[in-house]
Design an enzyme around this catalytic site. Structure first.
Site: not given
Length: 832
Positions: A173, A231, A293, A345, A361, A436-437
């Site tokens: 990341h 990502h 993902h 996810e 998600e 993250c959400c």
């Protein structure tokens, strides 16, 4: 009624590109076909739907999120002290915690753009100082590697971060964090004019360009890393950095990262190590299906659309078009949710769209809106706005409660009110370890007004409907418009031309949503109306009906305009009944209620019988629409239809009350359902009273007053001290490792395992640690957790772990390590 301007002006100052793929800079570059978004300074919200959410954003969500991301701030402070040579506590190792902080700061920057706030700006400046202090002189910025704490973690991957900078690009990341930093730095620069954070971002971007594409002796033995990030996020952020600074280096970098994906590096393995997981299985221009993902995928597709808009490169379009169709024709929930498979996810096989055991998600819905709005700006096709709108009004808004301080990570379409579906909790959470959400919501909601208007030389596109006023610069002069509507609760829209150059001719393009077309709720082949209704939109100018045919979902109104002209759009909003493609097994013989752009669901709070036990036999009946009079849902329209309680002995009908899906779980953690059976037999076949997947339970030792089968009796604890329900414990065996073995009803895929620990505060305590094995074809294998999961031992919640790769098992074995002076206990285990 007109609202306070200081809280009404919203969109992003970063060239209007966080949601959209084309800014004014792109239009100035002359890229054919791309529309320009109206910048935030020219959008004033004056409605009762989005304006209150902006107030909640400023009053609650962003301050709350800044408080929750304080650990990330502390990590930056400790890293800055480390670089100054001070002896201090080192930061805790974490691959992406700083990205949550950056997203919240991005949202705060948008609020500063709207309304000056000296205290908030001072707080932001203090954090920016820490960010600058935590950056190495060469531009590198990643706390866990700068301070070396990543290497304190066990295992060869060091928590997914690798043993040195850029040694684990697939999961570290490092580039993802920097992408979110760029977006936030641009937003803060546009909001305040201060360059310090933007300079940090540019310094890091030049560092990454050197390390990844030229080679730097201090990294990777001097060889270019030449690998795309696992990502995605950096790609679209680099385009935003390009638009803010005008430096074409950043646009070239975005293009290069897209060009090498699936070319220079392809991982090997399954689950989170599969090449499809991070869309690295093929070069991006050759990809034709949405895989892996869902959030990573959505960010990638958004970045591709951004680069296409900024460069005019049309070679991305065949891939983007095919992927879009794969999503809307085969892999999207009716709520706009993406990523139905919990284990990764992400995207599963075509038509695999479960309702209860799904993922969807919140971040994936955000990415869905981002991707589709960019595609609209590229193509001027309303079908993309239709999908963005469905995701926004349903899945995205469901991700945060109406108060703005509790969140959903996972968004199922059915819940029994007991099951722990939301990362170990059965309802909303005040925060998540992987946050993250909530942080995505903190930055997304302020950007929504920028999706309303866009334009070209002699045309204005109205793509979303909300009460607002704006000013649009056309070739013939500036046009001021006011939009009045109660959308999404009402389909009447009025647009008034407040001022225009006398006799100026231009086209006003009005979107007629898919949900008003008579075909289906949202674009794509997955869902269609089954009620036989054919409502027609109507356009009037100064009271006279305009007869025009829609083009790509927009009705054009072209004329020589005068100040005072009034355009009215009527979008009928009857209650509609939707069915899914017959290949969606979860929705077979079921119907979903929608009205306008909103999906409706039933909650236990409004209905006498279990909501999943109702069947709607009379499809197409008129539904009664009634505004809720009081409570937290006051003013929101509910829908009432006739239904049967299929599990009741009464053959009569009941009134089934439904509320918008985005508003569920604001009145407690009761049951909820979106898709309703059309016949009683369907309800009975899927009754939650049926036995679960566990056939037998055995333990290494069981207290004589307890029952090992209690761990699978379906009774949800109130808390870890709950003595009102059966339990299993190993009392009085103290400090001795125990095993609990679950035999499943045949070999089956395992998506997740959730454990609720018992702790009486005396002799039975939370375990010190645990691990798990699964049995497949007679052989026991280690159950490896998904990259963001761990074998937690938290109290008062289900501790959920997903597998790192696809797992098919006929048995599970839990190995429990108790504390030295205690036994262990379990109240409930759920296997999905």
């Amino acid at each position: 009624m007109k609202k306070n301007l200081s809280l009404c002006l919203l969109f992003l100052a970063a060239g209007a590109v966080a949601l959209g793929g084309c800014s004014g800079d792109a239009a100035a570059d002359g890229k054919a076909g791309a529309l320009t978004q109206v910048p935030f300074q020219q959008v004033t919200l004056e409605d009762e739907f989005w304006y209150p959410r902006l107030c909640t954003q400023k009053r609650t969500l962003v301050p709350f999120a800044l408080e929750k991301t304080e650990p990330a701030v502390e990590n930056l402070r400790r890293t800055a002290a480390f670089l100054r040579g001070e002896k201090d506590e080192l930061p805790f190792p974490h691959p992406y915690v700083s990205s949550d902080l950056y997203k919240v700061m991005e949202g705060a920057a948008y609020l500063l753009t709207v309304e000056p706030d000296a205290e908030l700006e001072r707080r932001m400046d203090d954090i920016v100082d820490l960010i600058a202090g935590a950056q190495q002189p060469d531009g590198y910025l990643y706390e866990s590697h700068i301070t070396g704490v990543a290497t304190t973690l066990p295992g060869p991957h060091y928590g997914g971060m690798g043993h040195r900078p850029y040694s684990a690009v697939l999961h570290s990341h490092e580039l993802y964090d920097m992408g979110h930093m760029y977006e936030a730095a641009v937003a803060y620069y546009q909001a305040t004019g201060k360059r310090k954070w933007l300079d940090v971002a540019e310094k890091n971007a030049r560092h990454i360009d050197k390390v990844f594409f030229e080679g730097d002796p201090a990294y990777n033995d001097g060889k270019p890393v030449n690998q795309a990030p696992g990502h995605e996020e950096l790609e679209l952020a680099l385009v935003k950095l390009f638009r803010a600074t005008g430096d074409s280096l950043y646009l070239r970098m975005a293009g290069r990262f897209l060009d090498i994906r699936g070319v220079t590096y392809r991982p090997e393995g399954t689950g989170g190590w599969a090449p499809e997981y991070a869309q690295q299985h093929l070069p991006v221009r050759e990809q034709r299906e949405a895989v892996g993902h869902a959030v990573r995928a959505g960010y990638l597709y958004s970045g591709m659309a951004d680069v296409a808009a900024a460069t005019g490169d049309s070679t991305f379009m065949p891939a983007l078009d095919a992927i879009w169709h794969d999503i809307v024709d085969r892999k999207m929930h009716i709520t706009g949710g993406l990523g139905a498979v919990p284990g990764i996810e992400g995207f599963g096989p075509a038509y695999e769209l479960p309702n209860r055991n799904t993922y969807d998600e919140t971040c994936a819905a955000v990415a869905n809106a981002m991707f589709n709005y960019r595609m609209f700006l590229l193509t001027r096709d309303a079908k993309y706005v239709d999908v963005a709108e469905a995701a926004l009004y349903n899945n995205v808004l469901a991700g945060v409660n109406l108060e703005g301080n509790r969140f959903f990570y996972v968004n199922p379409l059915e819940s029994d009110g007991r099951k722990a579906f939301n990362h170990g909790r059965k309802g909303r959470s005040p925060w998540f370890e992987t946050a993250c959400c909530p942080s995505n919501l903190a930055r997304l909601i302020p950007q929504v007004p920028g999706m309303i208007w866009s334009y070209d030389g002699d045309g204005i596109y109205c793509s979303l409907y909300a009460g607002c006023s704006t000013s649009v610069p056309l070739d013939g002069g500036r046009v001021r418009l006011t939009q009045r509507t109660e959308y999404p609760f009402d389909g009447e829209v009025a647009i008034e031309v407040d001022s225009v150059a006398e006799g100026e001719e231009f086209t006003l393009w009005l979107r007629v949503p898919t949900w008003c077309s008579g075909e289906g709720f949202v674009a794509g082949d997955l869902y269609r109306y089954a009620d036989g209704l054919h409502p027609q939109a109507e356009v009037r100018v100064n009271g006279r009906r305009v007869r025009g045919k829609a083009r790509k979902g927009f009705v054009p109104v072209r004329r020589k305009w005068r100040s005072g002209d009034r355009v009215e759009l009527s979008l009928p909003m009857p209650v509609r009944y939707n069915v899914a493609d017959s290949r969606v097994e979860a929705d077979t013989d079921r119907v979903c209620i929608t009205r306008g752009p909103l999906v409706y669901c039933a909650e236990a709070a409004d209905n006498a019988w279990p909501v999943s036990g109702y069947c709607i036999e009379r499809v197409g009946q008129d539904g009664e629409v009634r505004r809720i009079a009081d409570g937290v849902l006051s003013g929101i329209p509910s829908v009432r239809v006739e239904a049967r309680a299929a599990l009741s002995d009464d053959e009569g009908t009941e009134t089934l009350t439904l509320v918008p899906y985005y508003a569920w779980n604001n009145r407690g953690d009761g049951a909820m359902n979106v898709w309703f059976a059309r016949h009683a037999a369907t309800v009975r076949a899927a009754s939650p009273l049926a036995d679960g997947p566990i056939a037998d339970v055995q333990a290494s030792f069981t207290c004589m007053s307890d029952d090992v089968c209690a761990v699978a009796d379906g009774k949800t604890p109130r808390d870890s001290h709950d003595a009102s329900i059966p339990r299993w414990t190993s009392w009085p065996e103290m400090g001795r490792e125990q095993t609990v073995e679950l035999t499943l009803k045949g070999s089956r895929p395992v998506e997740s395992v959730s454990v609720y620990w018992y702790d009486d505060g005396t002799g039975v305590k939370l375990p010190a640690a645990w691990r798990m094995e699964y049995r497949s074809e007679g052989v026991w294998h280690e159950f490896r957790p998904y990259v963001t999961d761990r074998f937690d031992v938290a109290a008062d919640r289900f501790n959920v772990v997903h597998p790192a790769e696809n797992v098919t098992a006929d048995a599970l074995r839990l190995h429990l390590t108790p504390r030295r002076d205690a036994a262990v206990g379990i109240l409930e285990i759920e296997v999905d």
